[in-house]
Design a protein around this motif. Sequence first.
Motif, PDB file in Angstrom:
ATOM      1  N   GLU A   1       0.828  -1.204   0.000  1.00 39.19           N
ATOM      2  CA  GLU A   1       0.000   0.000   0.000  1.00 39.19           C
ATOM      3  C   GLU A   1       0.865   1.258   0.000  1.00 39.19           C
ATOM      4  OE1 GLU A   1      -3.387   0.246  -0.452  1.00 39.19           O
ATOM      5  OE2 GLU A   1      -3.033  -1.862  -0.939  1.00 39.19           O
ATOM      6  N   GLU A   2       1.950   1.234   0.752  1.00 37.04           N
ATOM      7  CA  GLU A   2       2.858   2.380   0.776  1.00 37.04           C
ATOM      8  C   GLU A   2       3.537   2.536  -0.584  1.00 37.04           C
ATOM      9  OE1 GLU A   2       6.593   4.109   3.366  1.00 37.04           O
ATOM     10  OE2 GLU A   2       5.293   2.592   4.231  1.00 37.04           O
ATOM     11  N   PHE A   3       3.915   1.421  -1.186  1.00 41.89           N
ATOM     12  CA  PHE A   3       4.538   1.457  -2.503  1.00 41.89           C
ATOM     13  C   PHE A   3       3.589   2.065  -3.535  1.00 41.89           C
ATOM     14  CE2 PHE A   3       5.033  -0.571  -6.661  1.00 41.89           C
ATOM     15  CZ  PHE A   3       6.303  -0.111  -6.998  1.00 41.89           C
ATOM     16  N   LYS A   4       2.314   1.708  -3.462  1.00 44.55           N
ATOM     17  CA  LYS A   4       1.330   2.250  -4.408  1.00 44.55           C
ATOM     18  C   LYS A   4       1.259   3.763  -4.296  1.00 44.55           C
ATOM     19  CE  LYS A   4      -1.716  -1.769  -4.716  1.00 44.55           C
ATOM     20  NZ  LYS A   4      -3.069  -2.286  -4.389  1.00 44.55           N
ATOM     21  N   SER A   5       1.365   4.264  -3.091  1.00 48.29           N
ATOM     22  CA  SER A   5       1.355   5.710  -2.883  1.00 48.29           C
ATOM     23  C   SER A   5       2.564   6.351  -3.564  1.00 48.29           C
ATOM     24  CB  SER A   5       1.370   6.022  -1.393  1.00 48.29           C
ATOM     25  OG  SER A   5       1.571   7.400  -1.171  1.00 48.29           O
ATOM     26  N   TYR A   6       3.735   5.750  -3.344  1.00 47.08           N
ATOM     27  CA  TYR A   6       4.946   6.265  -3.991  1.00 47.08           C
ATOM     28  C   TYR A   6       4.871   6.125  -5.505  1.00 47.08           C
ATOM     29  CZ  TYR A   6       7.274   6.685   0.520  1.00 47.08           C
ATOM     30  OH  TYR A   6       7.613   7.053   1.794  1.00 47.08           O
ATOM     31  N   GLN A   7       4.257   5.059  -5.968  1.00 50.41           N
ATOM     32  CA  GLN A   7       4.136   4.842  -7.409  1.00 50.41           C
ATOM     33  C   GLN A   7       3.307   5.961  -8.043  1.00 50.41           C
ATOM     34  OE1 GLN A   7       2.215   1.185  -8.557  1.00 50.41           O
ATOM     35  NE2 GLN A   7       2.875   1.371 -10.672  1.00 50.41           N
ATOM     36  N   GLY A   8       2.221   6.352  -7.386  1.00 48.92           N
ATOM     37  CA  GLY A   8       1.396   7.442  -7.898  1.00 48.92           C
ATOM     38  C   GLY A   8       2.167   8.750  -7.966  1.00 48.92           C
ATOM     39  N   GLN A   9       2.940   9.022  -6.926  1.00 53.70           N
ATOM     40  CA  GLN A   9       3.760  10.235  -6.920  1.00 53.70           C
ATOM     41  C   GLN A   9       4.809  10.177  -8.017  1.00 53.70           C
ATOM     42  OE1 GLN A   9       5.356  10.542  -2.950  1.00 53.70           O
ATOM     43  NE2 GLN A   9       3.344  10.684  -2.003  1.00 53.70           N
ATOM     44  N   TYR A  10       5.403   9.007  -8.218  1.00 52.75           N
ATOM     45  CA  TYR A  10       6.420   8.822  -9.247  1.00 52.75           C
ATOM     46  C   TYR A  10       5.827   9.064 -10.631  1.00 52.75           C
ATOM     47  CZ  TYR A  10       9.833   6.408 -12.198  1.00 52.75           C
ATOM     48  OH  TYR A  10      10.719   6.091 -13.185  1.00 52.75           O
ATOM     49  N   GLU A  11       4.636   8.524 -10.867  1.00 54.08           N
ATOM     50  CA  GLU A  11       3.989   8.707 -12.166  1.00 54.08           C
ATOM     51  C   GLU A  11       3.701  10.180 -12.435  1.00 54.08           C
ATOM     52  OE1 GLU A  11       0.629   6.072 -12.089  1.00 54.08           O
ATOM     53  OE2 GLU A  11       1.884   4.288 -12.346  1.00 54.08           O
ATOM     54  N   THR A  12       3.308  10.917 -11.404  1.00 51.16           N
ATOM     55  CA  THR A  12       3.060  12.353 -11.553  1.00 51.16           C
ATOM     56  C   THR A  12       4.350  13.079 -11.933  1.00 51.16           C
ATOM     57  OG1 THR A  12       1.248  12.278  -9.953  1.00 51.16           O
ATOM     58  CG2 THR A  12       2.258  14.429 -10.349  1.00 51.16           C
ATOM     59  N   VAL A  13       5.443  12.749 -11.262  1.00 49.07           N
ATOM     60  CA  VAL A  13       6.733  13.382 -11.554  1.00 49.07           C
ATOM     61  C   VAL A  13       7.185  13.040 -12.973  1.00 49.07           C
ATOM     62  CG1 VAL A  13       9.191  13.386 -10.943  1.00 49.07           C
ATOM     63  CG2 VAL A  13       7.459  13.542  -9.156  1.00 49.07           C
ATOM     64  N   ILE A  14       6.990  11.799 -13.378  1.00 50.59           N
ATOM     65  CA  ILE A  14       7.377  11.385 -14.734  1.00 50.59           C
ATOM     66  C   ILE A  14       6.590  12.175 -15.779  1.00 50.59           C
ATOM     67  CG2 ILE A  14       7.285   9.472 -16.397  1.00 50.59           C
ATOM     68  CD1 ILE A  14       9.604   9.286 -14.434  1.00 50.59           C
ATOM     69  N   LYS A  15       5.294  12.356 -15.554  1.00 54.68           N
ATOM     70  CA  LYS A  15       4.476  13.131 -16.498  1.00 54.68           C
ATOM     71  C   LYS A  15       4.956  14.571 -16.579  1.00 54.68           C
ATOM     72  CE  LYS A  15       0.332  10.331 -16.009  1.00 54.68           C
ATOM     73  NZ  LYS A  15      -1.020  10.228 -15.441  1.00 54.68           N
ATOM     74  N   GLN A  16       5.300  15.148 -15.419  1.00 57.22           N
ATOM     75  CA  GLN A  16       5.807  16.519 -15.404  1.00 57.22           C
ATOM     76  C   GLN A  16       7.137  16.613 -16.146  1.00 57.22           C
ATOM     77  OE1 GLN A  16       5.862  17.269 -11.194  1.00 57.22           O
ATOM     78  NE2 GLN A  16       3.761  18.022 -11.150  1.00 57.22           N
TER      79      GLN A  16
END
Length: 81
Positions: free
Chosen positions: A42-57
């Motif tokens: 669950e914690e990894f999923k949270s980081y994954q979402g943040q990572y995807e946002t940074v990648i898009k930016q």
Amino acid sequence: MEVKIRGVDPAAVKKIDELAKKQSISRNQFLAALINNYAALEEFKSYQGQYETVIKQCLQVIQQNSHTEERVLRYLEDKRQ
């Protein structure tokens, strides 16, 4: 920390015991690892979402930079002629 669970289907407990036995660990060790892994996931999923946002930016910035570089290159080429 101790956790107690009531009302678990006996068939589920039997399956858990089988899975634990295959790994040569106790039911308690199996369930503790399962709970810890779930929490980490669950914690990894949270980081994954943040990572995807940074990648898009980052992708947007790269695209903007590429567009600007193309404009500068066209300007310089026009200047030479």
